[in-house]
Scaffold this motif. Sequence first.
Motif, PDB file in Angstrom:
ATOM      1  N   UNK A  45       0.827  -1.204   0.000  1.00  0.00           N
ATOM      2  CA  UNK A  45       0.000   0.000   0.000  1.00  0.00           C
ATOM      3  C   UNK A  45       0.860   1.252   0.000  1.00  0.00           C
ATOM      4  N   UNK A  46       1.888   1.293   0.860  1.00  0.00           N
ATOM      5  CA  UNK A  46       2.785   2.449   0.940  1.00  0.00           C
ATOM      6  C   UNK A  46       4.217   1.956   0.761  1.00  0.00           C
ATOM      7  N   UNK A  47       4.914   2.527  -0.188  1.00  0.00           N
ATOM      8  CA  UNK A  47       6.281   2.114  -0.448  1.00  0.00           C
ATOM      9  C   UNK A  47       7.166   3.331  -0.742  1.00  0.00           C
ATOM     10  N   UNK A  48       8.414   3.240  -0.257  1.00  0.00           N
ATOM     11  CA  UNK A  48       9.415   4.286  -0.486  1.00  0.00           C
ATOM     12  C   UNK A  48      10.395   3.805  -1.543  1.00  0.00           C
ATOM     13  N   UNK A  49      10.869   4.727  -2.385  1.00  0.00           N
ATOM     14  CA  UNK A  49      11.847   4.384  -3.417  1.00  0.00           C
ATOM     15  C   UNK A  49      12.853   5.513  -3.563  1.00  0.00           C
ATOM     16  N   UNK A  50      14.035   5.154  -4.032  1.00  0.00           N
ATOM     17  CA  UNK A  50      15.055   6.139  -4.372  1.00  0.00           C
ATOM     18  C   UNK A  50      15.651   5.752  -5.715  1.00  0.00           C
ATOM     19  N   UNK A  51      16.263   6.736  -6.376  1.00  0.00           N
ATOM     20  CA  UNK A  51      16.778   6.425  -7.698  1.00  0.00           C
ATOM     21  C   UNK A  51      17.708   7.489  -8.242  1.00  0.00           C
ATOM     22  N   UNK A  52      18.172   7.254  -9.451  1.00  0.00           N
ATOM     23  CA  UNK A  52      19.072   8.149 -10.160  1.00  0.00           C
ATOM     24  C   UNK A  52      18.580   8.274 -11.597  1.00  0.00           C
ATOM     25  N   UNK A  53      18.565   9.496 -12.108  1.00  0.00           N
ATOM     26  CA  UNK A  53      18.039   9.746 -13.447  1.00  0.00           C
ATOM     27  C   UNK A  53      18.942  10.706 -14.206  1.00  0.00           C
ATOM     28  N   UNK A  54      18.809  10.658 -15.530  1.00  0.00           N
ATOM     29  CA  UNK A  54      19.410  11.639 -16.430  1.00  0.00           C
ATOM     30  C   UNK A  54      18.272  12.486 -16.989  1.00  0.00           C
ATOM     31  N   UNK A  55      18.419  13.796 -16.896  1.00  0.00           N
ATOM     32  CA  UNK A  55      17.389  14.704 -17.388  1.00  0.00           C
ATOM     33  C   UNK A  55      17.849  15.458 -18.625  1.00  0.00           C
ATOM     34  N   UNK A  56      16.964  15.568 -19.619  1.00  0.00           N
ATOM     35  CA  UNK A  56      17.241  16.321 -20.844  1.00  0.00           C
ATOM     36  C   UNK A  56      16.016  17.157 -21.180  1.00  0.00           C
ATOM     37  N   UNK A  57      16.236  18.469 -21.349  1.00  0.00           N
ATOM     38  CA  UNK A  57      15.134  19.382 -21.649  1.00  0.00           C
ATOM     39  C   UNK A  57      15.507  20.294 -22.813  1.00  0.00           C
ATOM     40  N   UNK A  58      14.513  20.580 -23.635  1.00  0.00           N
ATOM     41  CA  UNK A  58      14.656  21.544 -24.723  1.00  0.00           C
ATOM     42  C   UNK A  58      13.870  22.795 -24.369  1.00  0.00           C
ATOM     43  N   UNK A  59      14.542  23.943 -24.393  1.00  0.00           N
ATOM     44  CA  UNK A  59      13.891  25.226 -24.139  1.00  0.00           C
ATOM     45  C   UNK A  59      13.737  25.951 -25.472  1.00  0.00           C
ATOM     46  N   UNK A  60      12.511  26.017 -25.969  1.00  0.00           N
ATOM     47  CA  UNK A  60      12.222  26.703 -27.229  1.00  0.00           C
ATOM     48  C   UNK A  60      11.706  28.103 -26.896  1.00  0.00           C
ATOM     49  N   UNK A  61      12.508  29.099 -27.186  1.00  0.00           N
ATOM     50  CA  UNK A  61      12.170  30.476 -26.798  1.00  0.00           C
ATOM     51  C   UNK A  61      11.883  31.320 -28.041  1.00  0.00           C
ATOM     52  N   UNK A  62      10.715  31.937 -28.047  1.00  0.00           N
ATOM     53  CA  UNK A  62      10.301  32.815 -29.137  1.00  0.00           C
ATOM     54  C   UNK A  62      10.346  34.259 -28.648  1.00  0.00           C
ATOM     55  N   UNK A  63      11.165  35.075 -29.292  1.00  0.00           N
ATOM     56  CA  UNK A  63      11.270  36.484 -28.956  1.00  0.00           C
ATOM     57  C   UNK A  63      10.355  37.283 -29.878  1.00  0.00           C
ATOM     58  N   UNK A  64       9.676  38.253 -29.316  1.00  0.00           N
ATOM     59  CA  UNK A  64       8.788  39.106 -30.099  1.00  0.00           C
ATOM     60  C   UNK A  64       9.027  40.554 -29.691  1.00  0.00           C
ATOM     61  N   UNK A 109      16.531  10.923  -6.973  1.00  0.00           N
ATOM     62  CA  UNK A 109      15.090  10.900  -6.792  1.00  0.00           C
ATOM     63  C   UNK A 109      14.721  10.222  -5.473  1.00  0.00           C
ATOM     64  N   UNK A 110      13.809  10.855  -4.729  1.00  0.00           N
ATOM     65  CA  UNK A 110      13.156  10.249  -3.574  1.00  0.00           C
ATOM     66  C   UNK A 110      11.655  10.278  -3.833  1.00  0.00           C
ATOM     67  N   UNK A 111      10.981   9.165  -3.587  1.00  0.00           N
ATOM     68  CA  UNK A 111       9.544   9.133  -3.862  1.00  0.00           C
ATOM     69  C   UNK A 111       8.815   8.291  -2.828  1.00  0.00           C
ATOM     70  N   UNK A 112       7.546   8.640  -2.651  1.00  0.00           N
ATOM     71  CA  UNK A 112       6.633   7.864  -1.826  1.00  0.00           C
ATOM     72  C   UNK A 112       5.486   7.430  -2.731  1.00  0.00           C
ATOM     73  N   UNK A 113       5.176   6.136  -2.694  1.00  0.00           N
ATOM     74  CA  UNK A 113       4.200   5.564  -3.609  1.00  0.00           C
ATOM     75  C   UNK A 113       3.054   4.930  -2.835  1.00  0.00           C
ATOM     76  N   UNK A 114       1.853   5.166  -3.310  1.00  0.00           N
ATOM     77  CA  UNK A 114       0.644   4.618  -2.703  1.00  0.00           C
ATOM     78  C   UNK A 114      -0.084   3.795  -3.761  1.00  0.00           C
ATOM     79  N   UNK A 115      -0.354   2.532  -3.455  1.00  0.00           N
ATOM     80  CA  UNK A 115      -1.080   1.663  -4.377  1.00  0.00           C
ATOM     81  C   UNK A 115      -2.433   1.343  -3.761  1.00  0.00           C
ATOM     82  N   UNK A 116      -3.498   1.761  -4.425  1.00  0.00           N
ATOM     83  CA  UNK A 116      -4.853   1.566  -3.934  1.00  0.00           C
ATOM     84  C   UNK A 116      -5.532   0.488  -4.772  1.00  0.00           C
ATOM     85  N   UNK A 117      -6.041  -0.529  -4.117  1.00  0.00           N
ATOM     86  CA  UNK A 117      -6.718  -1.634  -4.796  1.00  0.00           C
ATOM     87  C   UNK A 117      -5.822  -2.310  -5.837  1.00  0.00           C
ATOM     88  N   UNK A 118      -4.519  -2.177  -5.679  1.00  0.00           N
ATOM     89  CA  UNK A 118      -3.508  -2.799  -6.542  1.00  0.00           C
ATOM     90  C   UNK A 118      -3.563  -2.309  -7.985  1.00  0.00           C
TER      91      UNK A 118
END
Length: 202
Positions: A111-130, A156-165
Amino acid sequence: MNRFFIFSGALMLLSFAGRAQDATEEPRAGYSTEGYGNNIISVIPVAAQNEGYAAGITYERFLDPRARISLYVPLTINVQDEAWHYRSQYKTVTTGGLIGFKFYPTSSRGVVRYALGLSVGVYDLARTYSKGYSPVGPAYEDKRKEHYLRAGFLMNNSVNFTLSRKVSLGLDLHLGVGQNGDPDQDDTMPMLLALFRAGYRF
């Protein structure tokens, strides 16, 4: 910013509660782990990242028989409008996400579970000047669009809740450092993604 600190504090408290529950929970007689799927697809109705509030989706896939290790991919989009002057404005659309792994010390089946992890993040910022001009003669507008890349590593640190599986809820806090291509900010900068997700486990 105050909302972010409140969100972060709540996530930390819930993570401690989740770990305490993991340490004290004993398997119940006749308890079965069947019915917990290996996939979770979720929507992110609200998230906070470097550019402000965002929304998105996540996919999580469990890779081992005990469902302790998962591949985790949250994707978000943020739209930000700024104005330097009533005739000079810009709009930034930030799209991208993370790809990484989570580890559930006592399995994700519960029902309640804790997790930790490691991720790589990549983002594109598209900026329009006017920028608008009104010299002698008809007014006209000058527009240009540029793309900037931001990438980095996040914990990453997360708390997870599973309801009715089947119904899965979660709070995730990702913090790290990234390389930034935006000329208006530092080359190296902290990276943040805090989110609430609600999804279906199958």
